[in-house]
Design a protein around this motif. Structure first.
Motif, PDB file in Angstrom:
ATOM      1  N   ILE A  69      35.925  39.750  42.240  1.00 52.61           N
ATOM      2  CA  ILE A  69      35.421  40.680  43.182  1.00 52.61           C
ATOM      3  C   ILE A  69      36.483  40.939  44.263  1.00 52.61           C
ATOM      4  CG2 ILE A  69      33.889  40.734  44.974  1.00 52.61           C
ATOM      5  CD1 ILE A  69      32.292  38.371  43.550  1.00 52.61           C
ATOM      6  N   GLU A  70      36.775  42.150  44.655  1.00 49.11           N
ATOM      7  CA  GLU A  70      37.723  42.876  45.552  1.00 49.11           C
ATOM      8  C   GLU A  70      37.040  43.295  46.749  1.00 49.11           C
ATOM      9  OE1 GLU A  70      40.426  45.932  43.873  1.00 49.11           O
ATOM     10  OE2 GLU A  70      41.311  44.137  42.393  1.00 49.11           O
ATOM     11  N   ILE A  71      37.284  42.703  47.880  1.00 53.79           N
ATOM     12  CA  ILE A  71      36.670  43.148  49.015  1.00 53.79           C
ATOM     13  C   ILE A  71      37.704  43.652  50.180  1.00 53.79           C
ATOM     14  CG2 ILE A  71      35.328  42.103  51.187  1.00 53.79           C
ATOM     15  CD1 ILE A  71      34.551  39.950  49.029  1.00 53.79           C
ATOM     16  N   ILE A  72      37.050  44.866  50.795  1.00 57.04           N
ATOM     17  CA  ILE A  72      37.967  45.421  52.083  1.00 57.04           C
ATOM     18  C   ILE A  72      37.111  44.975  53.261  1.00 57.04           C
ATOM     19  CG2 ILE A  72      39.194  47.004  53.432  1.00 57.04           C
ATOM     20  CD1 ILE A  72      39.828  48.228  50.622  1.00 57.04           C
ATOM     21  N   LYS A  73      37.307  44.186  54.066  1.00 60.42           N
ATOM     22  CA  LYS A  73      36.297  43.862  55.242  1.00 60.42           C
ATOM     23  C   LYS A  73      36.470  44.800  56.262  1.00 60.42           C
ATOM     24  CE  LYS A  73      33.057  41.481  57.222  1.00 60.42           C
ATOM     25  NZ  LYS A  73      32.548  42.260  58.160  1.00 60.42           N
ATOM     26  N   VAL A  74      35.223  45.336  56.986  1.00 63.56           N
ATOM     27  CA  VAL A  74      35.277  46.166  57.830  1.00 63.56           C
ATOM     28  C   VAL A  74      34.559  45.416  59.102  1.00 63.56           C
ATOM     29  CG1 VAL A  74      34.144  48.442  58.805  1.00 63.56           C
ATOM     30  CG2 VAL A  74      35.022  48.307  56.474  1.00 63.56           C
ATOM     31  N   ASP A  75      35.126  45.346  60.285  1.00 74.17           N
ATOM     32  CA  ASP A  75      34.807  44.568  61.509  1.00 74.17           C
ATOM     33  C   ASP A  75      35.050  43.148  61.308  1.00 74.17           C
ATOM     34  OD1 ASP A  75      34.499  47.024  62.842  1.00 74.17           O
ATOM     35  OD2 ASP A  75      32.381  47.157  62.671  1.00 74.17           O
ATOM     36  N   THR A  76      35.059  42.402  62.422  1.00 76.73           N
ATOM     37  CA  THR A  76      34.979  40.893  62.228  1.00 76.73           C
ATOM     38  C   THR A  76      33.640  40.473  61.973  1.00 76.73           C
ATOM     39  OG1 THR A  76      37.016  40.753  63.788  1.00 76.73           O
ATOM     40  CG2 THR A  76      35.695  38.874  63.442  1.00 76.73           C
ATOM     41  N   GLY A  77      33.619  39.253  60.845  1.00 79.73           N
ATOM     42  CA  GLY A  77      32.225  38.823  60.858  1.00 79.73           C
ATOM     43  C   GLY A  77      32.113  38.165  59.283  1.00 79.73           C
ATOM     44  N   ASP A  78      30.774  37.778  59.199  1.00 76.52           N
ATOM     45  CA  ASP A  78      30.601  37.174  57.829  1.00 76.52           C
ATOM     46  C   ASP A  78      30.175  38.314  56.704  1.00 76.52           C
ATOM     47  OD1 ASP A  78      30.766  35.190  59.324  1.00 76.52           O
ATOM     48  OD2 ASP A  78      28.555  34.704  59.548  1.00 76.52           O
ATOM     49  N   LEU A  79      30.356  37.716  55.281  1.00 73.58           N
ATOM     50  CA  LEU A  79      29.887  38.621  54.382  1.00 73.58           C
ATOM     51  C   LEU A  79      29.320  37.686  53.240  1.00 73.58           C
ATOM     52  CD1 LEU A  79      32.016  41.158  52.474  1.00 73.58           C
ATOM     53  CD2 LEU A  79      31.311  39.506  51.241  1.00 73.58           C
ATOM     54  N   SER A  80      28.156  38.345  52.687  1.00 76.78           N
ATOM     55  CA  SER A  80      27.210  37.423  51.731  1.00 76.78           C
ATOM     56  C   SER A  80      26.936  38.404  50.505  1.00 76.78           C
ATOM     57  CB  SER A  80      26.358  36.854  52.137  1.00 76.78           C
ATOM     58  OG  SER A  80      25.536  37.443  52.854  1.00 76.78           O
TER      59      SER A  80
END
Length: 254
Positions: free
Chosen positions: A167-178
């Protein structure tokens, strides 16, 4: 099927490139392994005639192959074939009757050459696979825009076994991801405290996590529930602003 194939590809080269074809030296019907062998692991207890079941242990597949030289060979051709087959790690192997069915294998045991003394004949060898399974070619999905913070992605597993994707993820904004599988209701895949523009690569099969930030490791931010996707259509709910894509292979036991 393997024995009805005219050629095979190994380590990104086709057998026909060397002027050799896959052949059968048996008469009558073809016999091939349908599924790899497996054994039952049990524990016997004194005084109890029924052993306690522990698990099923599957053995990696072994694929016997015979291939014949179409013409007479010379030393240069024999040396080139030897270099092709003399690998130090598992390489992709597939056969022309079904090029979408990929094994990861390497030759083991002795490789024999059967010939008539006139530089004509065929080779026999055994390929040992890295697992009891075969796979599709690698699939890379398009990037999914989940910047709204909540999106459902349809993921169809066409194999016979669970997929454990990269899984490749680019986070947008600070926070959690699920990620939650609404079709399976398995364990939640979750990261906490990610930063804006952080990039993660999560290998669910090998349980490895890498990020693009220096001196940063995200194992403590992860709930240790790696994603496993069962057969069929799965609706994956992605919560947390990000862009995401999946890299995987379908897995088959036959």
């Amino acid at each position: 099927m393997i024995k009805e194939s005219l050629y095979f590809s190994f380590a990104d080269r086709r057998s026909s490139d060397f002027g050799i074809l896959n052949v059968s030296v048996q008469s009558g019907l073809f016999e091939e392994t349908f599924m790899s062998s497996r054994s039952i692991r049990e524990t016997s207890v004194r005084g109890n005639s029924k052993p306690y079941f522990s698990e099923v242990e599957r053995q990696p597949k072994t694929i016997p192959v015979n291939f014949a030289f179409q013409d007479t060979w010379n030393d240069d051709l024999i040396n080139e074939v030897a270099r092709w087959l003399d690998v130090e790690y598992y390489e992709p192997l597939f056969f022309s009757a079904n090029i979408d069915k990929v094994f990861y294998a390497m030759p083991v045991d002795d490789i024999s050459i059967i010939h008539n003394g006139l530089k004509q004949g065929y080779l026999t060898l055994n390929f040992r696979c890295d697992s009891p399974f075969n796979y599709s070619h690698e699939i890379v999905t398009n990037w999914e825009d989940c910047t709204s913070g909540d999106k459902i992605i349809e993921f169809e597993n066409l194999g016979t076994n669970d997929i454990k994707p990269i899984i490749e993820i680019i986070k947008v904004d600070t926070g959690d991801l699920s990620i939650n599988n609404l079709s399976d209701y398995g364990d939640e895949f979750k990261f906490t405290g990610l930063t804006d523009k952080e990039e993660l690569i999560v290998d669910c099969e090998h349980e490895d996590i890498s990020v693009n930030l220096t001196n940063t490791w995200r194992y403590d931010n992860f709930n240790d529930k790696y994603l496993s996707i069962p057969y069929g259509v799965n609706n994956l709910q992605v919560s947390g602003k990000c862009y995401i894509r999946f890299i995987y292979r379908h897995v088959f036991s036959n």
